[in-house]
Scaffold this motif. Sequence first.
Motif, PDB file in Angstrom:
ATOM      1  N   ALA A  61      -5.985   6.110 -18.192  1.00 33.69           N
ATOM      2  CA  ALA A  61      -5.994   5.003 -17.227  1.00 33.69           C
ATOM      3  C   ALA A  61      -6.138   3.668 -17.941  1.00 33.69           C
ATOM      4  CB  ALA A  61      -7.134   5.199 -16.221  1.00 33.69           C
ATOM      5  N   GLU A  62      -7.009   3.626 -18.940  1.00 31.91           N
ATOM      6  CA  GLU A  62      -7.242   2.385 -19.677  1.00 31.91           C
ATOM      7  C   GLU A  62      -5.972   1.917 -20.384  1.00 31.91           C
ATOM      8  OE1 GLU A  62     -10.959   0.562 -22.220  1.00 31.91           O
ATOM      9  OE2 GLU A  62     -10.508   2.703 -22.380  1.00 31.91           O
ATOM     10  N   HIS A  63      -5.192   2.868 -20.858  1.00 32.26           N
ATOM     11  CA  HIS A  63      -3.952   2.526 -21.566  1.00 32.26           C
ATOM     12  C   HIS A  63      -2.821   2.190 -20.581  1.00 32.26           C
ATOM     13  CE1 HIS A  63      -0.769   2.619 -24.563  1.00 32.26           C
ATOM     14  NE2 HIS A  63      -0.108   3.472 -23.795  1.00 32.26           N
ATOM     15  N   LEU A  64      -2.732   2.941 -19.477  1.00 33.34           N
ATOM     16  CA  LEU A  64      -1.589   2.817 -18.585  1.00 33.34           C
ATOM     17  C   LEU A  64      -1.663   1.623 -17.646  1.00 33.34           C
ATOM     18  CD1 LEU A  64      -0.949   6.540 -17.547  1.00 33.34           C
ATOM     19  CD2 LEU A  64       0.484   5.104 -18.989  1.00 33.34           C
ATOM     20  N   ILE A  65      -2.876   1.242 -17.213  1.00 35.52           N
ATOM     21  CA  ILE A  65      -2.987   0.181 -16.211  1.00 35.52           C
ATOM     22  C   ILE A  65      -2.318  -1.117 -16.662  1.00 35.52           C
ATOM     23  CG2 ILE A  65      -4.631  -1.365 -15.069  1.00 35.52           C
ATOM     24  CD1 ILE A  65      -6.426   1.056 -14.646  1.00 35.52           C
ATOM     25  N   GLY A  83       0.815  -1.206   0.000  1.00 35.26           N
ATOM     26  CA  GLY A  83       0.000   0.000   0.000  1.00 35.26           C
ATOM     27  C   GLY A  83       0.849   1.257   0.000  1.00 35.26           C
ATOM     28  N   GLU A  84       1.907   1.250   0.833  1.00 37.74           N
ATOM     29  CA  GLU A  84       2.789   2.415   0.899  1.00 37.74           C
ATOM     30  C   GLU A  84       3.521   2.624  -0.428  1.00 37.74           C
ATOM     31  OE1 GLU A  84       5.301   1.484   4.155  1.00 37.74           O
ATOM     32  OE2 GLU A  84       3.764   1.842   5.688  1.00 37.74           O
ATOM     33  N   GLY A  85       4.025   1.522  -0.997  1.00 40.98           N
ATOM     34  CA  GLY A  85       4.760   1.637  -2.252  1.00 40.98           C
ATOM     35  C   GLY A  85       3.878   2.033  -3.420  1.00 40.98           C
ATOM     36  N   VAL A 118       3.770   5.198  -6.214  1.00 39.99           N
ATOM     37  CA  VAL A 118       3.715   5.007  -7.663  1.00 39.99           C
ATOM     38  C   VAL A 118       2.501   5.736  -8.247  1.00 39.99           C
ATOM     39  CG1 VAL A 118       3.417   3.305  -9.505  1.00 39.99           C
ATOM     40  CG2 VAL A 118       4.941   2.809  -7.592  1.00 39.99           C
ATOM     41  N   ALA A 119       1.348   5.595  -7.563  1.00 42.97           N
ATOM     42  CA  ALA A 119       0.127   6.251  -8.041  1.00 42.97           C
ATOM     43  C   ALA A 119       0.262   7.769  -7.990  1.00 42.97           C
ATOM     44  CB  ALA A 119      -1.071   5.793  -7.210  1.00 42.97           C
TER      45      ALA A 119
END
Length: 335
Positions: free
Chosen positions: A128-132, A92-94, A98-99
Amino acid sequence: MKKAVAEERLTLLPVEQVLGGQGKFSGNEIAAEVGLPIEVLERQWQALGLPVSDQDAKIFGDSDLEGARQLKQFIDAGLPEEGITQIARIMGEGMRRVADASVEIVGRALARPGDTERDAGLRYAAAAEHLIPVIGSELQYVYGLHLRELVRNDIVSRAELATGRLDGTEEVAVCFADLVGFTRLGEEIPPEDLSRVAGRLTDLAGDVARPPVRLVKTIGDAAMLVGRETDAVVEVALELVERAAEAGDEFPALRSGIARGPALERAGDWYGSPVNTASRVTGVARPGSVLCTADAREAAGDGFRWSPAGRRKLKGVGEPVRLFRARRETDKPAE
């Protein structure tokens, strides 16, 4: 749509549809679906850094349901809940960092003058659709990369313990230097500034690492250097710490730990007890100091001024380790 307007989250609606956060399920419904107590799920969500609210509120989506199913699989496989929660907390922290970095970079790249809420929402959803899938694949790669390195080091250490020696090793001095307070700094400055700090450490370590000392790698807030001549490694560590101090408030203080012993080189990296010991020594060093094991102090010779730093019990090291602080001969004695 009406509900999104009423809750003033119309901009988020397209993104929620991509990310699976449309509010389809309550916590109780997910618990019943996967067959876990709601208390177990709540502890997991809290560890991941997610808010826990009314158990009957429909705030969860398909991705949350899938995450709960995966948690159930881990528990059914016999993994302890406490251990799973610990991993979740670290993840969660990491992932939050990143987010944060992703949102900051994407936000700057996608902002357009005169955008309506609908324009912004649709553009974020497309991104978001491309990056996830891309970021998900990259995270899987990085996780596998670090897991491989940890397993290699663990296997080398176990072989040393079992046989008392390891074929193909060389006597080297291993140095770690890390940024003091890097985790706290990450909570105070934007992700891109934190990345620049880490990048500057890489540049500094690369500048001072002259043959016979080599910069092996940087790992977030730490740099690892190796050399067969211990005095040269100590010299590089002192210079690295001094360079950081000269930067003043613009750069965090560095601390360094050095150990010497037999290590194994594989694919450009090094494994063995001095690697683990040097990392642990760095963790107990004071800001702005270079701390060495007794073996490293003896191998480095009398070209430095040494002061005893006591014995310390280090994680993963059997016996307490005698430590010495290294300074230049020209440095003034500590008051």
